[in-house]
Design an enzyme around this catalytic site. Structure first.
Site, mmCIF file in Angstrom:
data_model
loop_
_atom_site.group_PDB
_atom_site.id
_atom_site.type_symbol
_atom_site.label_atom_id
_atom_site.label_comp_id
_atom_site.label_asym_id
_atom_site.label_seq_id
_atom_site.Cartn_x
_atom_site.Cartn_y
_atom_site.Cartn_z
ATOM 1 C CE LYS A 178 24.687 37.663 25.832
ATOM 2 N NZ LYS A 178 25.370 37.289 24.583
ATOM 3 C CG ASP B 64 25.969 33.892 26.146
ATOM 4 O OD1 ASP B 64 26.683 32.939 26.540
ATOM 5 O OD2 ASP B 64 26.181 34.494 25.076
ATOM 6 C CG ASN C 112 -4.273 46.585 50.314
ATOM 7 O OD1 ASN C 112 -5.045 47.049 49.474
ATOM 8 N ND2 ASN C 112 -3.135 46.026 49.996
ATOM 9 C CD GLU D 178 35.433 32.153 18.521
ATOM 10 O OE1 GLU D 178 34.249 32.493 18.383
ATOM 11 O OE2 GLU D 178 35.774 31.197 19.249
ATOM 12 C CB ALA E 234 -24.486 40.955 51.958
ATOM 13 N NE ARG F 155 25.712 39.064 18.972
ATOM 14 C CZ ARG F 155 26.473 37.972 18.986
ATOM 15 N NH1 ARG F 155 26.330 37.056 18.045
ATOM 16 N NH2 ARG F 155 27.352 37.779 19.949
ATOM 17 C CG LEU G 73 33.553 34.361 31.105
ATOM 18 C CD1 LEU G 73 34.324 34.369 29.794
ATOM 19 C CD2 LEU G 73 34.414 34.911 32.238
ATOM 20 C CE1 TYR H 107 -5.461 42.855 45.872
ATOM 21 C CE2 TYR H 107 -6.317 44.440 47.453
ATOM 22 C CZ TYR H 107 -5.246 43.834 46.820
ATOM 23 O OH TYR H 107 -3.972 44.203 47.120
ATOM 24 C CB THR I 222 35.682 35.026 26.116
ATOM 25 O OG1 THR I 222 36.404 34.645 24.932
ATOM 26 C CG2 THR I 222 34.228 35.266 25.733
HETATM 27 C C1 UD1 Z 1 31.730 32.448 22.310
HETATM 28 C C2 UD1 Z 1 32.982 31.646 21.921
HETATM 29 C C3 UD1 Z 1 32.616 30.658 20.803
HETATM 30 C C4 UD1 Z 1 31.498 29.741 21.295
HETATM 31 C C5 UD1 Z 1 30.303 30.538 21.815
HETATM 32 C C6 UD1 Z 1 29.347 29.600 22.544
HETATM 33 C C7 UD1 Z 1 34.935 33.059 22.261
HETATM 34 C C8 UD1 Z 1 35.964 33.930 21.639
HETATM 35 N N1 UD1 Z 1 34.000 32.536 21.453
HETATM 36 O O1 UD1 Z 1 31.318 33.229 21.221
HETATM 37 O O2 UD1 Z 1 33.753 29.877 20.454
HETATM 38 O O3 UD1 Z 1 31.107 28.882 20.237
HETATM 39 O O4 UD1 Z 1 30.697 31.551 22.761
HETATM 40 O O5 UD1 Z 1 28.165 30.234 22.944
HETATM 41 O O6 UD1 Z 1 34.984 32.850 23.468
HETATM 42 N N2 UD1 Z 1 31.911 38.230 27.849
HETATM 43 C C9 UD1 Z 1 32.567 38.922 28.835
HETATM 44 N N3 UD1 Z 1 33.500 39.833 28.472
HETATM 45 C C10 UD1 Z 1 33.828 40.091 27.173
HETATM 46 C C11 UD1 Z 1 33.157 39.365 26.161
HETATM 47 C C12 UD1 Z 1 32.209 38.442 26.528
HETATM 48 O O7 UD1 Z 1 32.303 38.726 30.031
HETATM 49 O O8 UD1 Z 1 34.695 40.939 26.932
HETATM 50 C C13 UD1 Z 1 30.879 37.253 28.232
HETATM 51 C C14 UD1 Z 1 29.511 37.587 27.681
HETATM 52 O O9 UD1 Z 1 28.744 38.321 28.616
HETATM 53 C C15 UD1 Z 1 28.889 36.223 27.428
HETATM 54 C C16 UD1 Z 1 30.091 35.312 27.209
HETATM 55 O O10 UD1 Z 1 31.210 36.006 27.690
HETATM 56 O O11 UD1 Z 1 28.153 35.762 28.532
HETATM 57 C C17 UD1 Z 1 30.294 34.936 25.754
HETATM 58 O O12 UD1 Z 1 30.498 36.117 24.979
HETATM 59 P P1 UD1 Z 1 29.880 36.284 23.524
HETATM 60 O O13 UD1 Z 1 30.297 37.608 22.995
HETATM 61 O O14 UD1 Z 1 28.428 35.985 23.556
HETATM 62 O O15 UD1 Z 1 30.662 35.142 22.713
HETATM 63 P P2 UD1 Z 1 30.231 34.452 21.351
HETATM 64 O O16 UD1 Z 1 30.503 35.383 20.221
HETATM 65 O O17 UD1 Z 1 28.868 33.924 21.473
HETATM 66 CA CA CA Z 2 27.266 34.110 23.072
#
Ligand code: UD1
Ligand code: CA
Length: 451
Positions: free
Chosen positions: A25, A104, A371, A157, A408, A18, A11, A351, A80
């Site tokens: 990211k 991430d 070059n 969450e 030289a 942030r 994902l 160089y 997610t």
């Molecule tokens: C999420 C988890 C949390 C966990 C944490 C671990 C959920 C609801 N929460 O929170 O339980 O402890 O990760 O790091 O899953 N992404 C998408 N599409 C979206 C939203 C997010 O692809 O619509 C991807 C983001 O790019 C990222 C990953 O999913 O790589 C996680 O999303 P993020 O918003 O960072 O979740 P957290 O709030 O950190």
């Molecule tokens: Ca995250």
């Protein structure tokens, strides 16, 4: 075994607000490569039949970075759970397990993912396995609620959690493996009635519990599951990864005099009996053969440094550089897209751009290969055992033959044949007594002015 075929989804569609960045990211580099590459390499040893990356609209930069892996676009970043739903179509008819990774969490280890896969295999029917961890500071993570038999019953969450739930130390690492078809079925029942009004993937745990499905848990070390949401967290992850890379280099037989000052890339290959002095930075795609020495304050990227070669101090090697066996690159030498044959030397202040240097050749101090003609990059070829005198300029395209000598201070614009001597500089004029007369005139002028 066909029921345990594996697909991986990463994902990566989140906006990463942030980070306050114009770039997705997961493209922010950690150890010289995009964060998402670290996640993908952790999954590599699983040899999944297919791997899909979920990206947001307008994330062409990310698509290019993960190519040739297929990407699926998640239209709105609605959470997610919604992101995983986006791969339902491309996995239509898939009967195996789906491993969900978050782009991430760059510190995941392959062994941990393997443990998840095995835990899932051990389950009798369709089910899911979570990756949990216990960080010192749980802020921002989902909390895993367990039942009396230590099985996950739900994930809460942080924003939706009450005080008692927030006090739970066991957090969700964001990795889940589940029977794919079952997971997609559960996701259909996930709503968005929560603090973020998003579809949480984590809500499938409570639904699985309600259905009496198998739920397992694997616990990982806290540092392994660090989620990167801000630049500060990126710096923490970088430090952890660097420590791992340094330790791995030393285990592999390299000496690092001051490990904390050496910076590796995710893909740096380090041979045995390599010596790396303090304050060295390796960018992507560097290979150090056995017995290589990299001296202090060198910056090396995209370079293949072969056995027994020496680089630095204060050297800069840029992409496309090959330093042959036993060759030497000395202080204040920059090389780009250049190849030094075995035993060749460029020891001081040079160089070399788009240049081939033959075996055993010597490049004198201050030599420059010119070059770039303002439009194109041109090549310089220097033959084996050739000697280029100090402060020479070789204006490319140009060739200097084997065993040739360039005087030289020469500016070489025409090819030099093998074993020839090329001089391209004004002849020296020496006037006997001229120095003394010059000084005398200067002294007289000063006396006149003083009068
Ligand atoms: C999420 C988890 C949390 C966990 C944490 C671990 C959920 C609801 N929460 O929170 O339980 O402890 O990760 O790091 O899953 N992404 C998408 N599409 C979206 C939203 C997010 O692809 O619509 C991807 C983001 O790019 C990222 C990953 O999913 O790589 C996680 O999303 P993020 O918003 O960072 O979740 P957290 O709030 O950190
Ligand atoms: Ca995250």
């Amino acid at each position: 075994m066909s029921s345990h075929e594996l697909a991986v989804v990463v994902l990566a569609a989140g906006k990463g607000t942030r980070m306050r960045s114009a770039h997705p990211k997961v493209l922010h580099p950690i150890a010289g490569r995009p964060m998402v590459h670290a996640v993908l390499s952790a999954a590599q040893p699983l040899e999944a039949g297919r791997t899909v990356v979920v990206v947001g609209p307008d994330m062409d930069e990310l698509r290019r970075a993960v190519a040739p892996l297929p990407c699926v676009v998640q239209r709105d970043q609605a959470g997610t759970g919604d992101a995983v739903r986006a791969v339902r179509e491309v996995l239509a008819g898939f009967e195996g397990d789906l491993l969900v990774l978050y782009g991430d969490t760059p510190l995941l280890r392959a062994a941990t993912l393997q443990a998840l896969v095995e835990a899932r295999h051990a389950q009798p029917g369709p089910g899911l396995v979570l990756l949990g961890f216990r960080p010192d500071d749980s802020t921002g993570y989902g909390r895993i609620v367990l039942d009396g038999e230590a099985r996950p019953v739900r994930i809460v969450e942080e924003r939706d959690a009450g005080d008692a739930e927030r006090a739970i130390g066991l957090c969700n690492g964001g990795v889940m493996i589940a029977h794919a078809a079952t997971l997609f079925g559960l996701l259909e029942r996930v709503g968005r009635d929560n603090a973020k009004a998003e579809y949480y993937l984590t809500d499938v745990v409570a639904l699985a519990a309600a259905d009496g499905l198998a739920r397992g848990l694997v616990e990982a070390a806290a540092e392994e599951v660090l989620g990167v949401n801000s630049r500060a967290e990126l710096a923490v992850a970088e430090a952890v990864l660097q420590q791992r890379l340094r330790a791995a280099a030393m285990v592999g037989g390299a000496t690092l005099i001051d490990p904390t000052t050496v910076w590796f890339a995710q893909d740096t290959q380090v041979g045995r009996d390599v010596l790396i002095e303090p304050n060295v930075v390796f960018g992507p795609e560097v290979r150090l053969g056995d017995g290589v020495t990299v001296k202090a304050f060198s910056h090396v990227e995209g370079a293949d440094i072969r056995d027994g070669a020496t680089v630095g101090p204060f050297a800069r090697l840029r992409p496309g550089t090959v330093v042959g066996e036993g060759a030497r690159i000395g202080n204040f030498v920059e090389a780009k897209n250049s190849r030094l044959g075995s035993g060749a030397k460029a020891n001081h202040l040079a160089y070399l751009g788009d240049t081939a240097v033959g075996a055993g050749a010597n490049i004198g101090a201050g030599t420059i290969t010119a070059n770039y003609d303002g439009v194109r990059k041109n090549r310089t070829e220097i033959g084996a055992r050739a000697q280029i005198g100090s402060n020479a300029v070789l204006v490319a395209p140009v060739k200097v033959g084997d065993g040739a000598v360039v005087g030289a201070g020469s500016v070489i614009t025409d090819d030099v044949e093998a074993d020839a001597l090329a001089l391209a500089r004004p002849r020296q004029t020496t006037i006997p007594g001229g120095g003394a007369r010059t000084r005398e005139r200067a002294v007289n002028r000063t006396l006149e002015e003083d009068d």
